[in-house]
Design an enzyme around this catalytic site. Sequence first.
Site, mmCIF file in Angstrom:
data_model
loop_
_atom_site.group_PDB
_atom_site.id
_atom_site.type_symbol
_atom_site.label_atom_id
_atom_site.label_comp_id
_atom_site.label_asym_id
_atom_site.label_seq_id
_atom_site.Cartn_x
_atom_site.Cartn_y
_atom_site.Cartn_z
ATOM 1 C CE LYS A 39 -35.236 -30.034 -24.691
ATOM 2 N NZ LYS A 39 -34.206 -29.950 -23.678
ATOM 3 N NE ARG A 109 -31.440 -29.152 -28.173
ATOM 4 C CZ ARG A 109 -31.461 -27.822 -28.173
ATOM 5 N NH1 ARG A 109 -31.797 -27.176 -27.085
ATOM 6 N NH2 ARG A 109 -31.161 -27.157 -29.243
ATOM 7 N N GLY A 118 -32.824 -24.416 -18.158
ATOM 8 C CA GLY A 118 -31.458 -23.905 -18.039
ATOM 9 C C GLY A 118 -30.629 -24.508 -16.914
#
Length: 941
Positions: A39, A109, A118
């Site tokens: 990410k 995050r 998740g």
Amino acid sequence: MEAQESNGRGRSRGKRYVYSFGGGKADGNAGLNWLLGGKGANLAEMAGLGLPVPAGMTISTEVCTYYYAHGRTYPTELEKQVQTGLSRIEKVMKRRFGDPKNPLLLSVRSGARVSMPGMMDTVLNLGLNDETVLGLIKQSGNPRFAYDCYRRFVQMYGDVVLGLKPESKTERDPFEVLLEHKKEARGITLDTDLTTDDLRELVAAFKGLIQDRLHVSFPNDPWEQLWGAVGAVFGSWNNQRAITYRKIENIPGEWGTAVTVQSMVFGNLGDDCATGVAFTRDLATGEEALNGDFLVNAQGEDVVAGIRTPQQITLAASRQRAVRESHSEEERKAQYPSLEERMPANYTTLQEIAQTLEAHYRDAQDIEFTIEREKLWMLQTRTAKRTAASAVKIAVDMAQEGLIDERTAVLRVKPEQLDQLLHPMLDPNAPKQRLTRGLPASPGAVSGEVVFSADDAEEAKHAGRKVILVRIETSPEDIHGMHAAEGILTARGGASSHAALVSRGMGKCAVVGCEALEIDYERQEFRVRGAEGVLRAGEWITLDGSTGEVFRGQVPTREPSPTAEFTTFMAWADRFRRLRVRANADTPHDAQVARTFGAEGIGLCRTEHMFFDGERIDAVREMILAEDTAGRVRALDKIIPMQKEDFIGILRAMAGLPVTIRLLDPPLHEFLPNTEEDLVDLAQKLNVPVERLRTKRNALHELNPMLGHRGCRLGVTFPEIYEAQTRAIMEAACELTREGVHVIPEIMVPLVGFKRELDLLRERIVRVCTEVIHAQGVTVPYTIGTMIEVPRAALVADTIAATAEFFSFGTNDLTQMALGISRDDAGKFLPEYVAQGIFPQDPFVSLDQSGVGLLVELAVRKGRVARPDLKIGICGEHGGDPASVQFCHQASLDYVSCSPYRVPIARLAAAHAALREKPPVKTRRAPRRKQAEPVQAAATA
Ligand code: PEP
Ligand code: MG
């Protein structure tokens, strides 16, 4: 690799732990995903490309490693670097962290090197307290929105960071309970009907709950909130979920996660806001079309959570939905207009960004975006997961578009994925009732009535009914039933059990080793241990041979349909591989199928399977019952002409390609009936006293048949069997040669452990071949070789190679004998052995490279010293397993042989193995492969 921060004068100022991005600049890039996580690295890359990314910073995975190595503490430099990073975010976003007038809110995050969806924690809306919430009201002009954010933040922080969770399995989430109470008190059912005051009261109630249960105050200081969230995300790397996921996906624990701290943007500020997920290509079909879903006035989580049905991004997809749901154009426009219509300017921007990202990453992307007051922000991009069909199409299309070269295209599809394309699959949307799960032995998806015997299966087939043959285990006697059945389900046996390998050979769906099955042949029913009810003969079940699942009733399936792209793709793969790929096939039909899948010959024809067909079995039994050589020869004279016909069919189907035919291997008792009833039947048929049959069966009984009187030991003790088989092979080969068909027979002797065994047998085989060739008056080149499946044969391979012209590794037996594990009984403990990490995988599925692999390497080395041109292949079940194929490539084998339906998988695995060891090819055209053997041209499935 070490990350150092430079002060611009070439001197290091210590280690860099924080990488900023945003405002058109970034410290990192996509290449740093080991350090910034997927990410963080992709956000940096997008920021560097000038795409609209909310400013943020990523705390590297090295901090995670440090954190665990130093008792959950941080490097001293970190605090300062985080402060600097945060100032940059403030500057770009023109807001200040903790500022009551104009607050900056953050999301915190996780992000590992590979996505772990998740598994780890996230905190959103961080930075809110009783003062900053007023600033958020000012920014948004929407008090209800601001208090909703605040209430969500306290709830999330309480759960994720402070650990306020239900204390037992039965307890409901305590925050949700308070929320429910509030709604009940107010007489409403929807969260959206809560007023600003309700939400403000909930914030206070949530904080009170935290105080009561945990005896701590909710932290009001934004910095304290931030460090708490960072610690929680690092901590979540080692939560049970993440650990389990890493185990399944083979992700090393040392990698650690990065933490990305990013400015919040809101898709839920009003009707000029939205949030969505888009894909740059259709991931089911591979079509080149932007697609995806979005929701107006919503947060990211809402799209995936399925609370509201999202709308389509493109007009075309929205119209397709209207057709599916029988809505008029007016209804469609009113209920779910596309983003293309609803926010045309944002749609155009999204389209442009999608194109930029695809061209940049040279792969299909999965994108998350948020539109805040008509401004589109990118929140994530990553390589999109896709079905096998779309993986092949996207790879071929991108190569043809010039985005990637053919080498990259071939590497883009996992060999195992192709399996999906070669067999029918269960309709993923159909409702299903799962009964149990076994080993996924042979892929495909089939439904049928339950039958419990091979004869019943055959009878039902003749009557036009579809059946699933359910057996405790199968034996060669069940072949006709297996043939007749749609699929096979067994309670016992592993990946190389009889049921598994015969099914794979037939391309038939099978689930084996389903230990929970309690089968009662007598009552014609089975139960699943631990589950309600019984299933009787005649009731329908469905098998999924790709997952090992068994379902009650009939589940609809989808047929595979190989495409033009698939053909192109496989042709590219073939150009890169060195290993040849052959098939294990026992019938002309299987040989034909194998050839259409691109097999370059047959690596194993198990002649015993031919012995069971039709009336042959009676002649075989007559041979077994014979008291002397003359009696056996008489019986063989009946079998051999039939076997010769099969050889003619197989050699013809494989014209121009080598065909390895193995002489008889299994112990003879396998050909005699198991039950008393069948024994009586047979006695009548053969007109012999049943007592004689019984005595014979008892005499042939073996305590450990796998290590008993089988393989070349039969050939040594009953010379007439191998001689008759050799005669059938050579007569078939001579007849075809006379017809002008190019045949390349290779005669293979099983279970050899001693040079003397092979010497003896070779002499007899050569004698018969010479006789036949003489009598027929044609020349047929043939070779004689052996299987290497007894460990001793591998150890003394040099002496055996002096006699053998080729080796074929029978890794089913070699694994069984090297590990001392019976392949048919392993199902009882193997899953547990894999679960406990004693075996990384089932060694009958994927070669035990560090053990059995050593025997293979030794035999290759010794064999080629004794005979440099020794041809070497593998014909155990491992020949179709991608990891084992890679091993065979590295071990310098000449070919792998596998079931016909796995041939494309092995071809692709062989290409991957070759590509992985070569440096990338600069030009777009792939190098041509040297062709030592004729290659099948029509290589499609
Ligand atoms: C083997 O042992 O690997 C082999 C191919 O022979 P079979 O499975 O027939 O014993
Ligand atoms: Mg064997």
